[in-house]
Design an enzyme around this catalytic site. Sequence first.
Site, PDB file in Angstrom:
ATOM      1  CD  GLU A  44      -2.852   0.972   2.479  1.00 57.63           C
ATOM      2  OE1 GLU A  44      -3.127   1.994   3.127  1.00 57.63           O
ATOM      3  OE2 GLU A  44      -3.311  -0.148   2.733  1.00 57.63           O
TER       4      GLU A  44
ATOM      5  CB  SER B 191      -0.380 -23.261   0.307  1.00 60.48           C
ATOM      6  OG  SER B 191       0.215 -22.597   1.385  1.00 60.48           O
TER       7      SER B 191
ATOM      8  CG  ASP C  57      -6.200  -4.473   1.933  1.00 62.82           C
ATOM      9  OD1 ASP C  57      -5.520  -4.372   2.968  1.00 62.82           O
ATOM     10  OD2 ASP C  57      -6.345  -3.552   1.114  1.00 62.82           O
TER      11      ASP C  57
ATOM     12  CG  ASP D 100      -6.774   0.438   4.806  1.00 66.13           C
ATOM     13  OD1 ASP D 100      -6.273   0.285   3.681  1.00 66.13           O
ATOM     14  OD2 ASP D 100      -7.941   0.099   5.078  1.00 66.13           O
TER      15      ASP D 100
END
Length: 816
Positions: A169, A286, A358, A361
């Site tokens: 980010e 994975s 996600d 932030d």
Amino acid sequence: MRILTFLLFVITASHAQNLTVRGLKQPVEVLRDGWGVNHIYAKNEHDLFFAQGYMAAQDRLFQLEMWRRQATGTVAELLGSQELKRDIGTRLFRFRPQDLDAELNRYHPRGSVIVRAFVEGINAYVTQINQTPDKLPFEFKTLNTRPGLWTPEVVISRHQGLLSNIRDELNYGRLVHLIGADSLRALQWFHPKANQNDKSPDLTLHVDGKGLMQNILELYEAFRLPVRFSKADKTMGVTMEDEALNRASKGVGMPSLQVMASLPPLTPSQAEIDAWFEEEKQFVGSNNWTISGEKSASGYPMLANDPHRAQSTPSLRYWTHLNAPGWNVIGAGEPTLPGISIGHNDYGAWGLTIFDTDNEDLYVYDINPANPNQYRYKGRWETMRTRRETIAVKGQPAQTVTLRYTRHGPVVFADAKAHKAYAVRAGWLEPGCSPYLASLRMNQARSWTEFRQACMASRVPGENMIWSDPKGTIGWQAVGLAPIRKNWTGLVPVPGDGRYEWAGFLPIAQLPHSENPKSGIIVTANNNLTPSDFPHRDAIGWVWAGPSRAQRIEEVLADGKRKTLSDFMRLQADYVALPARTLVPLLEPLSSDDGPTEQALAYLRKWNYSLDMNSVAASIYVGFETNLRRAFADLVIPDDAKPYLKTIPTKRLLDWAVSPQLIISRPINRDSLLLACVTQSVADLTKRLGPDMETWVYGQRTNKHITLTHALSDLVSDEQKKRINLGPVARGGYGETVNVTGSGLNQEHGASFRIVMDTEDWDRTMGINTPGQSGNPDSPHYRDLLPLWAENGYFPVFFSRSKIEQVTEQKTVLKP
């Protein structure tokens, strides 16, 4: 044949020993099989998890000790000022539950009892071994320290979790500032999109881009990095009193604090930090898949899983079998956690891969020039919460630090000149977000319905959980903490002034899932499985692993042949490189006046696209693709952006190779560039392996291999290094093959643990863990599984008591 031969040498007449362990309620039997796996039989739940903790400490004591120190922010107490920033970062991001029992019970209705029993078991072993320090593993003697006691808070630490995208980010924000949003979207592969003309995701930057160029995440990075040791650390664990006695006995004076403080720090450069996080981002992944009974030879569903993490000694994974009233589950997790995260019980099997949620932030605040502890929020100055922490530092006075928090989370950086502050909102600091602990609920699931319900408690990390059972059901449920963002994508930093707030979390049941698909096949390999019309795009990630592994797995599973466990094992070891199917045909019409280059092209024209250890073409191809990536990156990434965009997604590389004009606006001779990359590959291999191309087989010591280097390798003698370091062992594959072996010549990532299961008969389960179950070099199980793993082999993971007794090498009875 190797497995059968090994079985012949397993001691079937077990040698029994009795140990008295304070804290148990009733006797516990532990049958250790010939591969080092503990099968624990207890008469009650408390003793079951007590014994799990006790046996894990016996096998992995130093691994547990370093976990404890990292979780509690006490590494500097052992290793000195070089680790002070790590401890500050750990304490800054430390999860501090208001009600510990309530937090533990989020993971299981009796989570408090289970976790506390597990901790009691670890502490029982720590207490015992500290009474005979001469029996401590060599790491403690080398560092002149002893293991400490655990608390339940150590178990629920978030420091080890596969967290989220905060570094990306920040870098995306920097890149938007440097090259613009459109250029970033062209270089990175953000998806899914509704259609080809979709201009999402929105990357509009509403904060000062110049400010983002500072070292904002230093403390965050410090606590996430692995601990490294230097020669100076051999004395750092010695107490001042011990050092005084040692020197007095030798007629040497006591060193001053200044001398001890002047020891050279082992501080990684920013380039090294970036490289580590880049490797983690690329190769922490994975594979898992499951097929219905209509696709299997047995007529029952089958399941396979091989999680990919850093290769190390000891392994991250640890096999255990837990048996007590209400519990009968076998598989692997991490030795620091109770329960089993991947495996099966009497009713079904499950596995996991990472699903991209996600939950981080970065917020940027205006700070009050008159009061640096106040930030602007919704038009008013709001005061930060502060917390003072005292951190012990070996060789120096204790350091007192002030930690600051906004309503969004820990303040990681302050720019006093610009009157700005930066804080991280981390979803994993929410209650119930300790990684993998929700596995405790899954361990007792008796059906797909119950398993899916257990998944609702699994918040971190985001995962693809798959299930299969002997009644015929297969299923997939994505899990994870997914914040709902109403007005931004979460891909760039945002102002912390109140305009960008999370609107709660998406219920896990609303994340993608399926049950008994018509295809009879479920495959996840960290690739994007989210439909383009998924209604909650703001709650999940935009960047996924490339599709090569998943496509290859699906290709093999859908070939129309019923599959066996042997087929599953071959697939987990598969070295076919799907990107080569696009790139190599582009070379077929090309020719070169340079003899070695033309010879290399001839090898590639006859190649089957498999990166086998004995293949010459594999060496040439990997060198070619590596150089092509570098050349492409040089062409498309502006110089000032290169520090923040280290790699180009394979998707973009293949798009360019097929249609250069789609990526690069200026004219370029693609064929000349492809040929130049082959020539450079030949030059690199000639320098490394010599001029005889026939000797350029892929898997060899100076080419693709694995060497496992113990973390304390630099602190011991050459003779000791031979005992604790393992390898080299020849390898195949690379970062895009099903059998992931990373992008470097030395395999640093990939599957250390694998499991394959046929729900018809749990005793047919096969598995592996490398280099062994034990972390103690004095144990025969420190390195015994490496040769088997190196051949992509497995050992039988027996589940029934009768089978286990046939391969038991030692029986231990833990008595209260």
